[in-house]
Design a protein around this motif. Sequence first.
Motif, PDB file in Angstrom:
ATOM      1  N   PRO A 146      13.577  12.066   7.122  1.00 20.51           N
ATOM      2  CA  PRO A 146      14.794  12.876   7.192  1.00 20.51           C
ATOM      3  C   PRO A 146      15.872  12.158   7.997  1.00 20.51           C
ATOM      4  N   SER A 147      17.065  12.079   7.420  1.00 18.89           N
ATOM      5  CA  SER A 147      18.208  11.418   8.058  1.00 18.89           C
ATOM      6  C   SER A 147      17.987   9.921   8.245  1.00 18.89           C
ATOM      7  N   GLY A 148      16.992   9.347   7.582  1.00 12.38           N
ATOM      8  CA  GLY A 148      16.751   7.917   7.680  1.00 12.38           C
ATOM      9  C   GLY A 148      17.576   7.137   6.676  1.00 12.38           C
ATOM     10  N   THR A 149      17.416   5.833   6.679  1.00  8.41           N
ATOM     11  CA  THR A 149      18.096   4.984   5.703  1.00  8.41           C
ATOM     12  C   THR A 149      17.644   5.365   4.299  1.00  8.41           C
ATOM     13  N   PRO A 150      18.580   5.583   3.390  1.00 13.13           N
ATOM     14  CA  PRO A 150      18.192   5.996   2.031  1.00 13.13           C
ATOM     15  C   PRO A 150      17.276   4.978   1.357  1.00 13.13           C
ATOM     16  N   ILE A 151      16.344   5.483   0.582  1.00 13.44           N
ATOM     17  CA  ILE A 151      15.439   4.634  -0.192  1.00 13.44           C
ATOM     18  C   ILE A 151      16.205   4.048  -1.378  1.00 13.44           C
ATOM     19  N   ASN A 152      15.942   2.794  -1.690  1.00  9.71           N
ATOM     20  CA  ASN A 152      16.535   2.154  -2.869  1.00  9.71           C
ATOM     21  C   ASN A 152      16.353   3.071  -4.080  1.00  9.71           C
ATOM     22  N   SER A 153      17.433   3.279  -4.820  1.00 16.41           N
ATOM     23  CA  SER A 153      17.403   4.215  -5.947  1.00 16.41           C
ATOM     24  C   SER A 153      16.449   3.773  -7.053  1.00 16.41           C
ATOM     25  N   ALA A 154      16.034   2.496  -7.016  1.00 19.31           N
ATOM     26  CA  ALA A 154      15.068   2.021  -8.012  1.00 19.31           C
ATOM     27  C   ALA A 154      13.652   2.495  -7.708  1.00 19.31           C
ATOM     28  N   TYR A 155      13.435   3.025  -6.505  1.00 19.99           N
ATOM     29  CA  TYR A 155      12.103   3.452  -6.078  1.00 19.99           C
ATOM     30  C   TYR A 155      12.057   4.969  -5.927  1.00 19.99           C
ATOM     31  N   ARG A 156      10.866   5.515  -6.052  1.00 21.44           N
ATOM     32  CA  ARG A 156      10.683   6.942  -5.824  1.00 21.44           C
ATOM     33  C   ARG A 156      10.647   7.238  -4.330  1.00 21.44           C
ATOM     34  N   ALA A 157      11.393   8.231  -3.908  1.00 25.68           N
ATOM     35  CA  ALA A 157      11.410   8.626  -2.503  1.00 25.68           C
ATOM     36  C   ALA A 157      10.340   9.681  -2.255  1.00 25.68           C
ATOM     37  N   GLY A 165      10.496  -4.632   4.840  1.00 27.73           N
ATOM     38  CA  GLY A 165      10.159  -3.729   3.749  1.00 27.73           C
ATOM     39  C   GLY A 165      10.967  -3.950   2.495  1.00 27.73           C
ATOM     40  N   ARG A 166      12.236  -4.291   2.640  1.00 24.88           N
ATOM     41  CA  ARG A 166      13.057  -4.553   1.454  1.00 24.88           C
ATOM     42  C   ARG A 166      12.496  -5.711   0.640  1.00 24.88           C
ATOM     43  N   HIS A 167      12.061  -6.748   1.332  1.00 28.33           N
ATOM     44  CA  HIS A 167      11.542  -7.921   0.632  1.00 28.33           C
ATOM     45  C   HIS A 167      10.177  -7.637   0.006  1.00 28.33           C
ATOM     46  N   VAL A 168       9.313  -6.964   0.746  1.00 29.23           N
ATOM     47  CA  VAL A 168       7.984  -6.658   0.206  1.00 29.23           C
ATOM     48  C   VAL A 168       8.102  -5.689  -0.974  1.00 29.23           C
ATOM     49  N   SER A 169       8.977  -4.688  -0.859  1.00 27.02           N
ATOM     50  CA  SER A 169       9.179  -3.744  -1.966  1.00 27.02           C
ATOM     51  C   SER A 169       9.639  -4.471  -3.220  1.00 27.02           C
ATOM     52  N   ALA A 170      10.603  -5.364  -3.061  1.00 26.92           N
ATOM     53  CA  ALA A 170      11.105  -6.110  -4.217  1.00 26.92           C
ATOM     54  C   ALA A 170      10.009  -6.978  -4.820  1.00 26.92           C
ATOM     55  N   GLY A 171       9.174  -7.585  -3.959  1.00 25.96           N
ATOM     56  CA  GLY A 171       8.093  -8.419  -4.464  1.00 25.96           C
ATOM     57  C   GLY A 171       7.086  -7.633  -5.284  1.00 25.96           C
ATOM     58  N   PHE A 172       6.734  -6.432  -4.823  1.00 30.81           N
ATOM     59  CA  PHE A 172       5.779  -5.615  -5.569  1.00 30.81           C
ATOM     60  C   PHE A 172       6.398  -5.078  -6.857  1.00 30.81           C
ATOM     61  N   ALA A 173       7.665  -4.731  -6.820  1.00 26.35           N
ATOM     62  CA  ALA A 173       8.338  -4.279  -8.042  1.00 26.35           C
ATOM     63  C   ALA A 173       8.362  -5.395  -9.083  1.00 26.35           C
ATOM     64  N   VAL A 189       7.017   1.255  -7.314  1.00 27.76           N
ATOM     65  CA  VAL A 189       7.218   1.301  -5.869  1.00 27.76           C
ATOM     66  C   VAL A 189       7.796   2.646  -5.449  1.00 27.76           C
ATOM     67  N   ALA A 190       7.227   3.196  -4.401  1.00 26.82           N
ATOM     68  CA  ALA A 190       7.771   4.387  -3.751  1.00 26.82           C
ATOM     69  C   ALA A 190       7.999   4.061  -2.287  1.00 26.82           C
ATOM     70  N   GLY A 191       8.978   4.729  -1.693  1.00 28.58           N
ATOM     71  CA  GLY A 191       9.271   4.509  -0.284  1.00 28.58           C
ATOM     72  C   GLY A 191       9.178   5.793   0.503  1.00 28.58           C
ATOM     73  N   LEU A 192       8.655   5.709   1.731  1.00 23.31           N
ATOM     74  CA  LEU A 192       8.599   6.880   2.599  1.00 23.31           C
ATOM     75  C   LEU A 192      10.021   7.196   3.057  1.00 23.31           C
ATOM     76  N   LEU A 203       2.981   2.961  -2.221  1.00 21.96           N
ATOM     77  CA  LEU A 203       3.889   3.573  -1.256  1.00 21.96           C
ATOM     78  C   LEU A 203       4.116   2.577  -0.133  1.00 21.96           C
ATOM     79  N   ILE A 204       5.377   2.247   0.108  1.00 16.20           N
ATOM     80  CA  ILE A 204       5.712   1.304   1.173  1.00 16.20           C
ATOM     81  C   ILE A 204       6.435   2.056   2.279  1.00 16.20           C
ATOM     82  N   ILE A 205       5.789   2.127   3.429  1.00 16.20           N
ATOM     83  CA  ILE A 205       6.391   2.751   4.603  1.00 16.20           C
ATOM     84  C   ILE A 205       7.271   1.706   5.267  1.00 16.20           C
ATOM     85  N   GLY A 206       8.559   2.009   5.389  1.00 19.43           N
ATOM     86  CA  GLY A 206       9.507   1.023   5.892  1.00 19.43           C
ATOM     87  C   GLY A 206      10.172   0.237   4.787  1.00 19.43           C
ATOM     88  N   SER A 207      10.216   0.798   3.586  1.00 17.73           N
ATOM     89  CA  SER A 207      10.749   0.055   2.439  1.00 17.73           C
ATOM     90  C   SER A 207      12.231  -0.278   2.577  1.00 17.73           C
TER      91      SER A 207
END
Length: 290
Positions: free
Chosen positions: A36-47, A16-24, A30-33, A7-11
């Motif tokens: 509500p009303s925040g920037t959408p999580i990359n669809s490749a990751y579980r929200a 966070g985008r770079h670290v998420s991609a590196g772990f993927a 990869v899952a992202g926190l 789980l990456i908080i700030g994905s």
Amino acid sequence: MPAPEVLIIGSAGYVGRHVSAGFAQAGYRVAGLARPSGTPINSAYRAVPGDLADPPSLVAAARGFDLVIHLGAILNAELDIAGVDALIEAGSPLIITSGSDVLGAGHVDEDDEPHPHPLVGWRDEVERRALAAGHRVIRPGLIYGAFGGVVQNMMVPVARRLGAGVYVGEPDVRWGAVHVEDLPPLYLLVADKAAPGTVWNAIAENVLVDRLAALVGCGKTISWPLDEPVPEEYAPIAGLFRLHQVVSSEKTRREMGWSPRHTDAVASLAREFAVAGVPVRMEDLTGTMT
């Protein structure tokens, strides 16, 4: 055996985008926190629903993961301390992102006691709680590259508005710096091999702030008087513009095997500016780096 899940908080953020991609790419699920009303999580990751501004929500969000990485925004003392307590309560292995500013001024390394700048005066307590619970801490300095970070988002707008790059006071302040693309390998190394309760400096070099100002000002700089309010773009981190540090990451490199590829921030940023059509001549830039 299924791949480990992180789980990456700030994905969805800059780092966070770079670290998420590196772990993927390394085979993690990869899952992202998802605030509500925040920037959408990359669809490749579980929200995963949760919000740093609602620390109790983090307990359920972080529970059951093989690893949790906190790359979320710094909020305030109350929320940040409550947030790390909630993540500790969740029971998953945790990597907390702090910053070299927690170490204070001067020549510092991984083993020095924190003396945080007042702007982040509670971050040493966040670190202490995480380390005491057997979790790990990574301390980047100035993060730059990939058209983001303080240089692009604060220094460039000031230079465009005033016609020169701005630094504060005398031309002698150094910051520890790291390219955003060099962070995912370090987070992976720490996740894989760092002992519980350890802290690691993510610093590739120490760069002169006035040299960054010369870069964004295409050779023209302004030394901003110490007794005047800083440009409004600098206000969120005004005090840090006079925090002089020479930060060592020798222990991190030796024990983690981290070898950053980007070790010249000015040259790296000059290449980015050239791609964006900004004329930069290296011979116009003043100062040296250590």
